[in-house]
Design an enzyme around this catalytic site. Structure first.
Site, short mmCIF file in Angstrom:
data_model
loop_
_atom_site.label_atom_id
_atom_site.label_comp_id
_atom_site.label_asym_id
_atom_site.label_seq_id
_atom_site.Cartn_x
_atom_site.Cartn_y
_atom_site.Cartn_z
N ASN A 37 0.87 -1.18 0.00
CA ASN A 37 0.00 0.00 0.00
C ASN A 37 0.90 1.23 0.00
OD1 ASN A 37 -1.82 2.03 0.52
ND2 ASN A 37 -2.33 1.35 2.60
N LYS B 182 0.11 4.23 -0.37
CA LYS B 182 -0.57 5.41 0.18
C LYS B 182 -0.33 6.62 -0.74
CE LYS B 182 -0.23 3.35 4.71
NZ LYS B 182 -0.16 3.51 6.15
N HIS C 2 -9.65 1.60 4.72
CA HIS C 2 -8.40 1.75 5.48
C HIS C 2 -8.63 2.75 6.61
CE1 HIS C 2 -4.29 2.81 6.48
NE2 HIS C 2 -3.91 1.69 5.89
N GLU D 178 -6.96 5.10 7.64
CA GLU D 178 -6.65 6.50 7.29
C GLU D 178 -7.82 7.13 6.54
OE1 GLU D 178 -2.88 5.65 5.45
OE2 GLU D 178 -2.03 5.24 7.43
N GLU E 194 -5.75 -4.45 10.65
CA GLU E 194 -4.71 -3.46 10.85
C GLU E 194 -4.99 -2.68 12.13
OE1 GLU E 194 -2.65 -2.42 6.89
OE2 GLU E 194 -4.33 -1.08 7.15
N GLY F 22 2.31 2.48 10.82
CA GLY F 22 3.31 3.53 10.65
C GLY F 22 4.00 3.92 11.95
N SER G 261 3.09 -1.87 10.46
CA SER G 261 4.54 -1.95 10.70
C SER G 261 5.13 -3.33 10.38
CB SER G 261 4.88 -1.54 12.13
OG SER G 261 4.50 -0.18 12.35
P1 PGA Z 1 2.66 0.49 7.67
O1 PGA Z 1 1.22 0.69 7.00
O2 PGA Z 1 3.20 -0.83 7.15
O3 PGA Z 1 3.47 1.65 7.21
O4 PGA Z 1 2.45 0.45 9.14
C1 PGA Z 1 0.33 -0.39 6.81
C2 PGA Z 1 -0.96 0.10 6.22
O5 PGA Z 1 -1.46 1.14 6.65
O6 PGA Z 1 -1.53 -0.53 5.31
#
Ligand code: PGA
Length: 257
Positions: free
Chosen positions: A9, A11, A103, A105, A173, A179, A219
């Site tokens: 992803n 983003k 997601h 976000e 998640e 992140g 992460s």
């Molecule tokens: P990350 O993001 O691996 O940077 O923690 C995962 C995601 O949000 O899909």
């Protein structure tokens, strides 16, 4: 035995460069792996979800590599007066096979609700895409012991009832792990993934539930991928930050047993 899926992803990251070079590098590694066994092909399906602006060039870069392409969101309608939105049919037309939906976000930044995510997932399935429906608890919800009930509510609310385990992918998640460098323990991940599969079994029956791929995200990096990918009921990973580096993404894929 479910084949694992490692999804990148990206983003809101990636201009033509370095996005294109990253896709080309991964495509070349896949070609070398499949044709020369150098290194061995990863034991998983690979998927890249770049921003909308890079779908077309990344699709070209991935041609013939076996790596699939996905979007990061879609609208509920096929077309119409929705300035700035992209439909599932448009993603399909651009070469996508998958779309990430709900997601955290997007739930946070755009106020997306379970019902909205469900409508998008339905539109994705109707357009011939596999929705990757994301669920996950906040740190406060985990600390207060309500993680499993929050996730159960999200699964019930976000996944269309007629969608079977073959038509959709779920991604667990935990918001506090995205992140942040913090990862859920394999024990916690196994508990949540087992609970999600049990929920799907209730609505779809054991057989359908046994086909459902449940990804872990938050992460994931080369250092923790092996343990996570060996965890019960983990069928792959949704990878954010580490998917922006070819070596890291490849190492995560290579960690699939
Ligand atoms: P990350 O993001 O691996 O940077 O923690 C995962 C995601 O949000 O899909």
């Amino acid at each position: 035995m479910r084949q694992k899926l490692i999804a990148g992803n990206w983003k809101m990251n990636g201009l033509t460069e370095p996005g294109l070079s990253l896709a080309e590098e991964l495509a070349q590694r896949m070609h070398r792996a499949v044709e020369l066994n150098d290194p061995e092909p990863p034991n998983c399906d690979l998927l890249l979800c770049p921003p909308f602006t890079l779908l077309a060039p990344v699709w070209s870069a991935l041609a013939g590599s076996g790596i699939s392409l996905g979007g990061q969101d879609c609208h509920t309608e096929i077309s119409g007066a929705h300035t700035g939105d992209i439909s599932a049919m448009m993603l399909k037309d651009a070469g996508c096979t998958h779309v990430i939906l709900g997601h955290s976000e997007r739930r946070q930044d755009h106020g997306e609700t379970d019902a909205g995510v469900k409508a998008k997932a339905q539109a994705a399935v109707e357009a011939g895409l596999v929705p990757i429906v994301c669920v996950g608890e906040s740190e406060g919800e985990r600390d207060s012991g309500s993680a499993l009930s929050v996730i159960a509510g999200q699964v019930a609310g976000s996944l269309p009832s007629l969608v079977t385990g073959e038509e959709a992918v779920l991604a667990y998640e935990p918001i506090w792990a995205i992140g942040t460098g913090k990862t859920a323990t394999p024990e916690d991940v196994a508990e949540v993934h087992g609970a999600i599969r049990a929920l799907i079994a209730e609505r779809d029956g054991e057989a359908a539930a046994s086909n459902l791929r449940i990804l872990y995200g938050g992460s994931v990096k080369p250092e923790n991928a092996e343990a996570l990918m060996a965890t019960a009921d983990v069928d792959g990973a949704l990878v954010g930050g580490a998917s922006l580096k070819a070596d890291d993404f490849w190492a995560i894929a290579a960690s699939c047993p």
